[in-house]
Design a protein around this motif. Structure first.
Motif, short mmCIF file in Angstrom:
data_model
loop_
_atom_site.label_atom_id
_atom_site.label_comp_id
_atom_site.label_asym_id
_atom_site.label_seq_id
_atom_site.Cartn_x
_atom_site.Cartn_y
_atom_site.Cartn_z
N GLU A 1 74.74 84.94 79.02
CA GLU A 1 75.21 85.38 77.70
C GLU A 1 75.53 84.16 76.85
OE1 GLU A 1 79.16 87.03 77.42
OE2 GLU A 1 79.76 86.13 79.33
N GLY A 2 75.72 84.41 75.53
CA GLY A 2 76.18 83.32 74.69
C GLY A 2 75.41 83.13 73.41
N LEU B 1 77.64 82.84 83.54
CA LEU B 1 77.20 81.68 82.77
C LEU B 1 77.13 82.08 81.30
CD1 LEU B 1 76.17 78.75 82.81
CD2 LEU B 1 73.86 79.65 83.20
N CYS B 2 77.77 81.30 80.44
CA CYS B 2 77.87 81.66 79.02
C CYS B 2 77.73 80.41 78.15
CB CYS B 2 79.21 82.34 78.75
SG CYS B 2 79.47 82.81 77.02
N ALA B 3 76.82 80.46 77.17
CA ALA B 3 76.68 79.38 76.18
C ALA B 3 77.77 79.58 75.13
CB ALA B 3 75.30 79.42 75.54
N VAL B 4 78.79 78.72 75.14
CA VAL B 4 79.98 78.97 74.33
C VAL B 4 80.09 78.12 73.07
CG1 VAL B 4 81.35 79.75 76.30
CG2 VAL B 4 81.34 77.31 75.70
N ARG B 5 79.29 77.06 72.97
CA ARG B 5 79.52 76.14 71.86
C ARG B 5 78.25 75.36 71.54
NH1 ARG B 5 84.65 72.96 70.65
NH2 ARG B 5 84.01 71.01 69.65
N VAL B 6 77.96 75.21 70.24
CA VAL B 6 76.88 74.32 69.77
C VAL B 6 77.48 73.38 68.73
CG1 VAL B 6 74.95 75.86 70.30
CG2 VAL B 6 76.07 76.00 68.07
N ARG C 1 64.59 68.80 69.44
CA ARG C 1 63.67 67.85 70.10
C ARG C 1 64.23 66.44 70.13
NH1 ARG C 1 59.93 64.16 69.24
NH2 ARG C 1 60.31 64.13 66.99
N THR C 2 64.97 66.07 69.08
CA THR C 2 65.51 64.70 68.98
C THR C 2 66.96 64.61 69.46
OG1 THR C 2 66.06 65.11 66.64
CG2 THR C 2 63.95 64.04 67.11
N ASP C 3 67.41 65.63 70.18
CA ASP C 3 68.73 65.62 70.81
C ASP C 3 69.87 65.46 69.81
OD1 ASP C 3 67.63 65.89 73.38
OD2 ASP C 3 67.32 63.74 73.54
N ARG C 4 69.75 66.14 68.67
CA ARG C 4 70.82 66.12 67.67
C ARG C 4 71.65 67.40 67.71
NH1 ARG C 4 69.85 61.72 64.36
NH2 ARG C 4 67.73 60.88 64.50
N LEU C 5 71.50 68.14 68.79
CA LEU C 5 72.28 69.36 69.02
C LEU C 5 72.88 69.30 70.41
CD1 LEU C 5 73.04 72.29 68.08
CD2 LEU C 5 70.99 73.03 69.31
N LYS C 6 74.19 69.47 70.50
CA LYS C 6 74.87 69.45 71.78
C LYS C 6 75.26 70.88 72.15
CE LYS C 6 78.85 67.43 74.21
NZ LYS C 6 80.05 66.57 74.07
N LYS C 7 74.93 71.29 73.37
CA LYS C 7 75.24 72.65 73.84
C LYS C 7 76.20 72.59 75.02
CE LYS C 7 70.77 73.37 74.17
NZ LYS C 7 69.47 73.98 74.49
N GLU C 8 77.20 73.46 74.97
CA GLU C 8 78.17 73.53 76.07
C GLU C 8 78.22 74.95 76.62
OE1 GLU C 8 81.95 72.12 74.79
OE2 GLU C 8 81.26 70.07 74.43
N TYR C 9 78.43 75.03 77.92
CA TYR C 9 78.47 76.31 78.62
C TYR C 9 79.77 76.42 79.42
CZ TYR C 9 73.38 76.65 77.85
OH TYR C 9 72.13 76.72 77.28
N TYR C 10 80.20 77.63 79.66
CA TYR C 10 81.22 77.92 80.66
C TYR C 10 80.53 78.61 81.82
CZ TYR C 10 85.30 77.04 77.63
OH TYR C 10 86.26 76.47 76.83
N THR C 11 80.97 78.29 83.02
CA THR C 11 80.45 78.98 84.19
C THR C 11 81.56 79.10 85.23
OG1 THR C 11 78.65 79.05 85.82
CG2 THR C 11 79.63 76.90 85.40
N ILE C 12 81.41 80.05 86.12
CA ILE C 12 82.30 80.19 87.27
C ILE C 12 81.50 79.82 88.51
CG2 ILE C 12 83.74 81.77 88.63
CD1 ILE C 12 84.01 83.49 86.08
N THR C 13 82.02 78.88 89.27
CA THR C 13 81.30 78.44 90.46
C THR C 13 82.00 78.94 91.73
OG1 THR C 13 82.55 76.36 90.53
CG2 THR C 13 80.43 76.36 89.36
N VAL C 14 81.21 79.09 92.77
CA VAL C 14 81.73 79.40 94.10
C VAL C 14 81.97 78.07 94.79
CG1 VAL C 14 81.29 80.56 96.29
CG2 VAL C 14 80.43 81.56 94.16
#
Length: 331
Positions: A156-157, A286-291, A176-189
């Motif tokens: 989701e996200g 897993l969730c895309a929470v921020r750009v 393509r030129t890496d001018r966007l940063k993406k952050e995710y939240y996840t829960i790990t085992v």
């Protein structure tokens, strides 16, 4: 002969690319032969394949009808046409301006249509713009509202969508030129180590599954991946983590965390089946929470997004972790 009038969404498009987009099954050799034989004209004059279109240009294609998609006949009044697409969900818009929208994609919703014919985000977005009067299906030669990035069906996200061709082109360049940063939240085992991790990624297209390796290979099939991991909270054997993607490859987060021995909770492809069952997790956490938009060049039409941060408020994944924190099942 077919005629087309260039719309604002065709502005700046190469003529050869435009012709390929409005034809169907036209061999490349015949395309360029048509240019040489003056069978492709713009505003009544011979045009070169690399000519750039302007809104209002009249494009004439003296090409056999067999290379154009068949025109849809109007349905008879006595027999209402069956809906061609499934009912689309209501779009949740997190941010919107005249060029782009940032949408929330729930888990289990496809980004694009597939063989199942299930509802999908791009069709829902198209319907949203149609209802607002910002897009007219069939009113464009080649452009349709599009997604600039995608998420797996179970993730989701936030997903970025383009309303016009220039925005799609320029957002793709930003990514393509890496001018966007993406952050995710996840829960790990299990609780993963913090830091930046590098590995080598290899994709098996037949199984749509990736494998992660410690080293590259001589054949060049493996691609480098870089993933940032930060542990925000822990609850027994679980951790709520923030993930930063330095590279962005298919299943990168899920496969890389599994490689580190701390798989994503609920992941049926790379995860821990028994742990998933114990937690009652039926989809990957897993969730895309921020750009965040970095420094975008002034010549890019989306330059005004420089420094802008768009985030998902109160993501469902945090509430999912809170529920785990209350139970703290044994490992």
């Amino acid at each position: 002969m077919k005629q087309f009038t260039a719309t604002p969404n065709d502005e700046g498009v190469r003529l050869s690319r435009f012709v390929q987009s409005v034809t169907q099954g036209l061999p490349t050799s015949l395309l360029y032969k048509s240019f040489r034989n003056k069978r492709i004209k713009v505003n009544g004059k011979k045009a070169a394949p690399d000519a750039r279109l302007a809104a209002g240009d009249l494009i004439e294609l003296y090409i056999n009808d067999e290379f154009f998609p068949p025109e849809t006949a109007p349905a008879r009044a006595s027999k209402p046409a069956k809906p061609a697409r499934p009912r689309q969900p209501k779009v949740q818009v997190i941010y919107e301006d005249e060029n782009i929208a940032v949408l929330y994609k729930p888990a289990h919703l496809l980004c694009h249509s597939d063989r199942t014919g299930d509802a999908n985000l791009v069709d829902a977005f198209t319907q949203y713009l149609t209802d607002k009067g910002e897009y007219t299906p069939g009113g464009e030669n080649r452009f349709a509202p599009a997604l600039c990035n995608r998420l797996d069906r179970g993730t989701e996200g936030l997903v970025i969508a383009a309303k016009n061709y220039a925005s799609l082109r320029d957002m793709n360049e930003i990514i393509r030129t890496d001018r966007l940063k993406k952050e995710y939240y996840t829960i790990t085992v299990g609780i993963p180590p913090r830091g930046r991790f590098t590995a080598w990624w290899e994709h098996d297209e037949k199984t749509n599954k990736v494998s992660i390796h410690a080293h590259s290979d001589q054949a060049g099939r493996r691609k480098q991946i870089i993933t940032d991991v930060d542990v925000l909270r822990t609850a027994g054997p679980y951790a709520l983590c923030k993930i930063g993607l330095i590279t962005g490859r298919t299943h990168q987060i899920r496969a890389h965390l599994a490689y580190l021995g701390r798989p994503v909770l609920g992941d049926i492809k790379y995860g821990n089946r028994k742990a998933n069952e114990r937690a009652g997790a039926k989809t990957q956490a897993l969730c895309a929470v921020r750009v965040s938009f970095l420094d975008i060049p002034e010549e890019n039409t989306l330059h005004y997004l420089t420094g802008k941060v768009i985030k998902l408020k109160d993501p469902q994944i945090v509430r999912q972790f809170d529920a785990l924190d209350k139970t703290k099942p044994a490992g």
